[in-house]
Design a protein around this motif. Structure first.
Motif, PDB file in Angstrom:
ATOM      1  N   MET A 250       0.214   4.050   0.949  1.00 49.49           N
ATOM      2  CA  MET A 250      -0.046   4.866   2.130  1.00 49.49           C
ATOM      3  C   MET A 250       0.808   4.426   3.321  1.00 49.49           C
ATOM      4  O   MET A 250       0.865   5.113   4.341  1.00 49.49           O
ATOM      5  CB  MET A 250      -1.532   4.815   2.506  1.00 49.49           C
ATOM      6  CG  MET A 250      -2.442   5.300   1.402  1.00 49.49           C
ATOM      7  SD  MET A 250      -2.009   6.988   0.867  1.00 49.49           S
ATOM      8  CE  MET A 250      -2.959   7.122  -0.639  1.00 49.49           C
TER       9      MET A 250
ATOM     10  N   ASN B   1       0.824  -1.199   0.000  1.00 51.03           N
ATOM     11  CA  ASN B   1       0.000   0.000   0.000  1.00 51.03           C
ATOM     12  C   ASN B   1       0.864   1.256   0.000  1.00 51.03           C
ATOM     13  O   ASN B   1       1.702   1.431   0.886  1.00 51.03           O
ATOM     14  CB  ASN B   1      -0.897  -0.013   1.250  1.00 51.03           C
ATOM     15  CG  ASN B   1      -1.989   1.028   1.212  1.00 51.03           C
ATOM     16  OD1 ASN B   1      -1.829   2.122   0.685  1.00 51.03           O
ATOM     17  ND2 ASN B   1      -3.133   0.690   1.800  1.00 51.03           N
TER      18      ASN B   1
ATOM     19  N   TYR C  23      -6.412   2.937  -1.980  1.00 55.07           N
ATOM     20  CA  TYR C  23      -5.506   3.692  -2.843  1.00 55.07           C
ATOM     21  C   TYR C  23      -5.847   3.423  -4.293  1.00 55.07           C
ATOM     22  O   TYR C  23      -6.487   2.433  -4.638  1.00 55.07           O
ATOM     23  CB  TYR C  23      -4.039   3.339  -2.555  1.00 55.07           C
ATOM     24  CG  TYR C  23      -3.665   1.889  -2.770  1.00 55.07           C
ATOM     25  CD1 TYR C  23      -3.196   1.435  -4.003  1.00 55.07           C
ATOM     26  CD2 TYR C  23      -3.784   0.963  -1.736  1.00 55.07           C
ATOM     27  CE1 TYR C  23      -2.852   0.108  -4.201  1.00 55.07           C
ATOM     28  CE2 TYR C  23      -3.442  -0.364  -1.919  1.00 55.07           C
ATOM     29  CZ  TYR C  23      -2.976  -0.790  -3.145  1.00 55.07           C
ATOM     30  OH  TYR C  23      -2.647  -2.111  -3.334  1.00 55.07           O
TER      31      TYR C  23
ATOM     32  N   GLN D  20      -1.878   6.374  -7.468  1.00 53.44           N
ATOM     33  CA  GLN D  20      -1.053   6.451  -6.256  1.00 53.44           C
ATOM     34  C   GLN D  20      -0.032   5.327  -6.231  1.00 53.44           C
ATOM     35  O   GLN D  20       1.104   5.520  -5.764  1.00 53.44           O
ATOM     36  CB  GLN D  20      -1.952   6.412  -5.018  1.00 53.44           C
ATOM     37  CG  GLN D  20      -2.751   7.695  -4.843  1.00 53.44           C
ATOM     38  CD  GLN D  20      -3.850   7.577  -3.823  1.00 53.44           C
ATOM     39  OE1 GLN D  20      -4.441   6.511  -3.625  1.00 53.44           O
ATOM     40  NE2 GLN D  20      -4.144   8.683  -3.144  1.00 53.44           N
TER      41      GLN D  20
ATOM     42  N   TYR E  98       3.331   9.227   0.603  1.00 48.04           N
ATOM     43  CA  TYR E  98       2.396  10.322   0.878  1.00 48.04           C
ATOM     44  C   TYR E  98       2.679  10.799   2.294  1.00 48.04           C
ATOM     45  O   TYR E  98       2.780   9.987   3.219  1.00 48.04           O
ATOM     46  CB  TYR E  98       0.947   9.856   0.703  1.00 48.04           C
ATOM     47  CG  TYR E  98       0.630   9.649  -0.758  1.00 48.04           C
ATOM     48  CD1 TYR E  98       0.193  10.708  -1.543  1.00 48.04           C
ATOM     49  CD2 TYR E  98       0.837   8.420  -1.364  1.00 48.04           C
ATOM     50  CE1 TYR E  98      -0.052  10.538  -2.902  1.00 48.04           C
ATOM     51  CE2 TYR E  98       0.604   8.238  -2.717  1.00 48.04           C
ATOM     52  CZ  TYR E  98       0.162   9.303  -3.478  1.00 48.04           C
ATOM     53  OH  TYR E  98      -0.048   9.140  -4.826  1.00 48.04           O
TER      54      TYR E  98
END
Length: 312
Positions: free
Chosen positions: A99, A97, A237, A241, A134
């Motif tokens: 993130m 991921n 996501y 991204q 991010y």
């Protein structure tokens, strides 16, 4: 009284504890262990996790290696002596991921011996750093404050200097001094009885104190990183991204292959190539002159990499 065998035991125990914590957080994949031997002396335990719920690829490796100081080592690594010993733990974790940040950490110990087998030099090194795709400022503060707390018990002047050293080291100088992430702490060639850093002549630790310093840094890693995983691992996501994650992973590859001292040391001492290059992510992108859209979250991350911030 500190001895290299105590360090070896600590590193192997730390490897076990970190792997257990990461497996629990992933919930799907398990580490696969690959034991290897180095013909010139020593070997290691390479542990790799892949295709997990959290980790696309990662490794938590230990090595205990030794040998004769070669002419190549004298030239490339600027060391002299008859024989050497090195033991450490090194890890890199690349999440699925975007993130969830990538992270890296390393703690190591080196001894140099004369022709009679006496220790003629020794030093510690290490650190940990965070590479988000991010920027989450709360995560950045948590990571840095955890590292700071571990070092403050030895001297409150240590963290600010080692944080600045990390910003300077994990840096793609060929791209205008663009950091590969948002840093952490970094230190190298810290010798017993000498300064922890050249900017800290008043902070000198004994051999036993340096071992305790290494323990504190290693032991705080899961506290620094696991909460960030748990907070972000289930976030949604987009393909765009994921694309940006792979662009930034390209910067990670550039640093590790061009600048990283650990990679250079391993290759110059005939280390195990598979274990050394375990740090590389599974998928990357090298788009020509890729620039994020102005004002976007991607641009905000890049700005943080170009302009180091004080997170703690």
């Amino acid at each position: 009284m500190f001895h290299k065998d105590i360090w070896i035991d600590f590193i192997h125990d730390l490897q076990n504890r970190i792997c257990a914590a990461l497996e629990a957080s992933d919930g799907k994949a398990k580490f696969v262990e690959d034991l290897w031997e180095r013909p010139e002396g020593g070997g290691g335990k390479t542990r790799v996790i892949s295709n997990g719920a959290v980790f696309e690829k990662g490794g938590v490796n230990t090595s205990v290696v030794y040998g004769t100081v070669t002419d190549t080592m004298r030239r490339q690594l600027n060391i002299d002596g008859h024989t050497w010993f090195a033991c450490g733990l090194s890890m890199v974790l690349h999440p699925v991921n975007p993130m969830v940040p990538t992270t890296h950490a390393n703690w190591r110990y080196f001894e140099l011996y004369d022709a009679d087998g006496n220790v003629c030099d020794r030093w510690f090194g290490g650190g940990a750093d965070l590479t988000p795709y991010y920027l989450d400022e709360a995560d950045a503060r948590h990571f840095h404050n955890t590292l700071k707390l571990a070092q403050d018990s030895f001297h409150t002047d240590i963290y600010p200097v080692l944080k600045k050293e990390c910003d300077a080291y994990f840096n793609n100088a060929h791209r205008g001094f663009e950091m590969r992430g948002i840093g952490g702490v970094f230190y190298d060639h810290v010798k017993p009885g000498g300064p922890v850093h050249k900017e800290l002549p008043h902070v000198q630790l004994s051999l036993d104190e340096l071992f305790a310093f290494q323990q504190a840094n290693g032991n705080c890693f899961t506290e620094a990183y696991i909460p960030i995983i748990e907070k972000n691992k289930n976030m949604a996501y987009t393909p765009e991204q994921k694309y940006w994650q792979e662009i930034r992973r390209g910067r990670y590859v550039e640093f590790n292959l061009i600048h990283d001292r650990g990679t250079i040391f391993g290759l110059k001492t005939n280390g195990r190539t598979e274990s050394i290059l375990m740090s590389l992510p599974p998928t990357v992108r090298f788009d020509y002159n890729y620039q994020p859209e102005a004002g976007s979250p991607e641009a905000a991350l890049l700005d943080a990499c170009m302009h180091p911030k004080e997170w703690a």
